[in-house]
Motif scaffolding. Sequence first.
Motif, PDB file in Angstrom:
ATOM      1  N   ALA A  12     -24.641  96.334 -75.806  1.00 31.44           N
ATOM      2  CA  ALA A  12     -24.219  97.517 -76.585  1.00 31.44           C
ATOM      3  C   ALA A  12     -25.090  98.703 -76.206  1.00 31.44           C
ATOM      4  O   ALA A  12     -26.300  98.558 -75.991  1.00 31.44           O
ATOM      5  CB  ALA A  12     -24.349  97.231 -78.076  1.00 31.44           C
ATOM      6  N   SER A  53     -22.909  91.841 -79.587  1.00 28.91           N
ATOM      7  CA  SER A  53     -23.727  91.937 -78.380  1.00 28.91           C
ATOM      8  C   SER A  53     -24.958  91.046 -78.397  1.00 28.91           C
ATOM      9  O   SER A  53     -25.525  90.754 -79.437  1.00 28.91           O
ATOM     10  CB  SER A  53     -24.143  93.387 -78.151  1.00 28.91           C
ATOM     11  OG  SER A  53     -24.298  94.040 -79.353  1.00 28.91           O
ATOM     12  N   VAL A 100     -22.146  95.711 -83.860  1.00 31.68           N
ATOM     13  CA  VAL A 100     -22.958  95.563 -82.651  1.00 31.68           C
ATOM     14  C   VAL A 100     -23.740  94.254 -82.715  1.00 31.68           C
ATOM     15  O   VAL A 100     -23.831  93.511 -81.729  1.00 31.68           O
ATOM     16  CB  VAL A 100     -23.918  96.766 -82.503  1.00 31.68           C
ATOM     17  CG1 VAL A 100     -24.962  96.501 -81.439  1.00 31.68           C
ATOM     18  CG2 VAL A 100     -23.122  98.022 -82.180  1.00 31.68           C
TER      19      VAL A 100
END
Lengths: 257, 282
Positions: free
Chosen positions: A34, A201, A197
């Motif tokens: 990310a 990620s 996120v």
Amino acid sequence: MEPVLVARGLVKEYRRTRAVDGVDLTVGAGERVALLGPNGAGKTTTLLMVLGAISPDAGEVEVCGVSQRRSRSAAAEHIGFAAGYLPLAGELRVHEYLTMYGRIYGIPDPGPAIAAGLARFRIEHLAEAMGPQLSSGQRTLVGIVRACLHRPRLLVLDEPTASLDPDVAARVRDGILELCDAEGTALLVTSHDMREVERLSERVLFLAQGRIVADGRPEEIAARFDREDLEGVFLHLAEDRLPEREPPGGQQTDFHL
Amino acid sequence: MSGTADALDPTRPLPAGPRRSWLRVRAIARRNAYVLLREPHRLFDVTLWPLVDVLMFGALAAFVGRGGADGGQQAAGYLLAGIILWHVVYQSQIAVSTGFLEETWTRNLLNLMVTPIRETEYVGGVVLFGLAKLVMGVGLMAVGAWVFFSFDVGGIGLALVPIAAVLLVVGWAISLLVIAFVLRFGHGAEALAWGVMFVLMPLSGIFYPIDALPRFVRPIALALPTTYAFSALRGVVDGDPLDWGLVGIGAIGAVVLGAFATWFLVRMLRLFRRRGYVTRYS
């Protein structure tokens, strides 16, 4: 891990404002990364340079070993891109739109890839819908299907769940994760939703004032900045308390964890 | 799966080469065809407006020709042949320009720019579609001229081919210049797609020799390849053999204009990427 994306020393200036200031970025095969930062940090400019839509003033981008500057078209064959804010081209049905892009990616019969992509995100029923009839969530899903038709090695998503309802956002996330796992696709994503996120990620890059100020696993970055989570780090950087590359109480200038 | 098997599998991307380029060209042409068919007002460009032009200039020709003198017949030929051949420039230019503008209006430009499609393949697609529109628009005009005014543009014979070819290249070259200006200046330059044709039309001496123009604009007219093509057309309408000298000057001018337009477009595209103007459309 074999890199699918290597960006070295990316610099971009707009009218004396340095939007990106020496960004180095590597994404390994199948890695989910990310790119975060406050508004104006240089995320979208960095993404657009990675995609070849903007040329860097300095620096190099290589996608699967292909130089973006020397062969944009060959590099683009390995990338898929979708953004939550981009509409579908008007006056096309979803399957016509996807067929057009499938053929632009060089697939003579993109039908099976379209069917698989629509099924992955549970939107087969939209195949005959006209682009302008779709909700923003549906447009996003169709955009991601489009970006994956050619099985790219790297999927780049800019704000994929912006302004989506939580249930649709969850479906987008699940579909992306399933896609990355099944195809081994690497992911480079920007988002303002820190919880998203953390779910999507494995690694996070924080940009501030055009520079990468932190690079590592989400929990490690939060700990490094002495914050509970990524949102705390984000707020910290957004308040511009840390324009230099230095964590609170630390002397390090390199945050690669 | 082996590389050879991949190359034969229609569900996998083709290797680089003419087949893949042709696939992309057709994809762009087909996308433009959908837009034309689904937005009926776009059909006006290839149906209503060409017929209106034929009616207007045909009626003017009929009025001028009522005197019965040879001069009237001659003027009728100039007007109808001139307006039909003018639409070769107009249709070829407007189809390519609006094909590109469509990508900006629908904010599809960024999506396209990050795919492997090459600029030449994209232009090839809109040119291919533009040719189809050209055949529709000019074909309808030819039929209209024959049905309404008994004017057979085909009677001009094979001389039409080189003249139309020069006009076609000029139309494409102007469209590349329009696209270049839109890349550089954004939406504000869109009006050029139509506006430039209104400037070019009187200066090209479509219906009259450029001696009929005010003296101060004649040098501009002389610099236009279209002027020589229409001058050659009037000669043929008069019953003279095709003046290959005029066609040659027009062809050289068209090629020079095309080369300049391509160079300018490449420069503007580089600037577009360097300055990040794509964000205007995203």
